[in-house]
Design an enzyme around this catalytic site. Sequence first.
Site, PDB file in Angstrom:
ATOM      1  N   SER A 198       0.805  -1.182  -0.136  1.00  0.00           N
ATOM      2  CA  SER A 198      -0.021   0.015  -0.095  1.00  0.00           C
ATOM      3  C   SER A 198       0.870   1.359   0.228  1.00  0.00           C
ATOM      4  CB  SER A 198      -1.075  -0.042   1.074  1.00  0.00           C
ATOM      5  OG  SER A 198      -0.381  -0.071   2.515  1.00  0.00           O
ATOM      6  N   HIS A 226      -5.061  -3.448  -2.998  1.00  0.00           N
ATOM      7  CA  HIS A 226      -4.604  -2.517  -3.975  1.00  0.00           C
ATOM      8  C   HIS A 226      -4.436  -3.348  -5.195  1.00  0.00           C
ATOM      9  CE1 HIS A 226      -4.068   0.695  -1.026  1.00  0.00           C
ATOM     10  NE2 HIS A 226      -3.731  -0.063  -0.329  1.00  0.00           N
ATOM     11  N   LYS A 257     -11.293   0.563  -2.124  1.00  0.00           N
ATOM     12  CA  LYS A 257     -10.459   1.122  -2.988  1.00  0.00           C
ATOM     13  C   LYS A 257     -10.966   1.207  -4.521  1.00  0.00           C
ATOM     14  CE  LYS A 257      -7.405   0.922   0.623  1.00  0.00           C
ATOM     15  NZ  LYS A 257      -7.143   0.292   1.738  1.00  0.00           N
TER      16      LYS A 257
HETATM   17  C1  LIG Z   1      -6.850   0.104   2.930  1.00  0.00           C
HETATM   18  C2  LIG Z   1      -6.059  -1.374   3.391  1.00  0.00           C
HETATM   19  C3  LIG Z   1      -6.806  -2.014   4.237  1.00  0.00           C
HETATM   20  C4  LIG Z   1      -8.025  -1.640   5.051  1.00  0.00           C
HETATM   21  O1  LIG Z   1      -9.198  -1.369   4.401  1.00  0.00           O
HETATM   22  P1  LIG Z   1     -10.341  -0.552   4.924  1.00  0.00           P
HETATM   23  O2  LIG Z   1     -11.691  -1.054   4.252  1.00  0.00           O
HETATM   24  O3  LIG Z   1      -9.970   0.975   4.491  1.00  0.00           O
HETATM   25  O4  LIG Z   1     -10.480  -0.816   6.355  1.00  0.00           O
HETATM   26  C5  LIG Z   1      -6.605  -3.274   4.651  1.00  0.00           C
HETATM   27  N1  LIG Z   1      -5.243  -3.606   3.803  1.00  0.00           N
HETATM   28  C6  LIG Z   1      -4.726  -2.791   3.000  1.00  0.00           C
HETATM   29  C7  LIG Z   1      -3.333  -3.402   2.324  1.00  0.00           C
HETATM   30  C8  LIG Z   1      -5.138  -1.551   2.927  1.00  0.00           C
HETATM   31  O5  LIG Z   1      -4.516  -0.765   2.039  1.00  0.00           O
END
Ligand SMILES: *Cc1c(COP(=O)(O)O)cnc(C)c1O
Length: 410
Positions: A198, A226, A257
């Site tokens: 990330s 991602h 995302k």
């Molecule tokens: C954003 C993210 C999460 C958390 O997800 P949310 O739905 O925002 O709580 C988990 N793992 C990774 C790698 C992330 O980038």
Amino acid sequence: MGDSAAIMKLEEELTRRLARLQEQGLYRTLREVGSAQGPRLTLGNRTVLNFGSNDYLGLAGDPRVREAAAEAARHWGAGSGASRLVCGNLEPHVRLESALAEFKKTEAALTFSSGYTTAVGTLCALAGKDDIVILDKRAHACLVDGARLSGARLRVFAHNDLEDLEHILKWAADVRARRVQAGTAPPVILIVTESVFSMDGDTAPLRKIAGLKDAYDAWLLVDEAHATGLLGPAGAGLAAELDAHARIEVLMGTLGKALGSAGGFICGSRTLIDYLVNRARSFIFSTAPVPAAAAAAAAALELVRGPEGEELRLRLKQRVSQFQAALGRPNLEIPTAIVPLVLGPAEEAMRAAAELLEAGIYVPAIRYPAVARGAARLRITLSAAHSAEDVGQLAAAIRRLQLQPARDGS
Ligand SMILES: *Cc1c(COP(=O)(O)O)cnc(C)c1O
């Protein structure tokens, strides 16, 4: 009891702690955004270019996705009313899960309110104090927290370092052999990594990790937050791209995302999902996600899997290579939407972000604890919704500021 002068008042103590964060350049404040997610954001009375969102395909603001959310709210209500196991298991949840399982080519899927609670609930359900969890050094905070909260013995391998991972697996195999010899239950050995990291935008060697997993009889959890919607056939993820998905026991992803909604999910065998329904506490003891979020994610998923998804991924890829070229960097073998500019000290990253904002461009500065100390950075994220001119403007501003990328020492 004791000396009352020594008792810390909450206000005083917290003020002291906040001052300490400020001294370290680690103090954070919230910024109010006055517009929907998109390539442009309204901040106060200004409109700025947005290079900080994870809405990589621009679907959070897509009229069809919005309408799906609105329609679900009208039909199913604003809230789900109860947890999934009580009476909150609505059709939008069920429909989304079957679409996710089909998308990831697994038997079943389970959604949670967020990616964070997905990781915490799943890790705690799978591993306990007699087990071993092995994490990539740069795994997301929710994976670290889940591993810690599980009470398992925690080992960390150097980022994407297969030798280090194998070294730890050998140790874990030893622990297991000794337990078996002593006649006690063998520990579960669970490897945890991300597919696209990330904060760095690089990718994990999933096939090789799966090979080690098989060799040492471990389990593997891969967080595709991602990569979902972005990489692989129909956007199914990096595991699918590398043809490794059938070898990964626990495939995780998020809906917030590229899918433009909110929530997290696990895809895997029917048995795994049945087990999580029974054992994942963040699933059991939490109100079901709002129907609008599930319906929006399902609508976005349909777009992602269709010809339009293909087009959006292609456009994003073009923006990424345009930007990498403008920075004089080679394109990564597997290009992702995350382009870090590692500057080193937190203050440097903060100053660079402030200067870009001055120039009308929002890019978040990322500091410890999101990244290692001394590896603060601008985390630039590109979207299919950006135009070539938007990206050109960002590259020009970065050149003008003469930002000096540090060696990434984390
Ligand atoms: C954003 C993210 C999460 C958390 O997800 P949310 O739905 O925002 O709580 C988990 N793992 C990774 C790698 C992330 O980038």
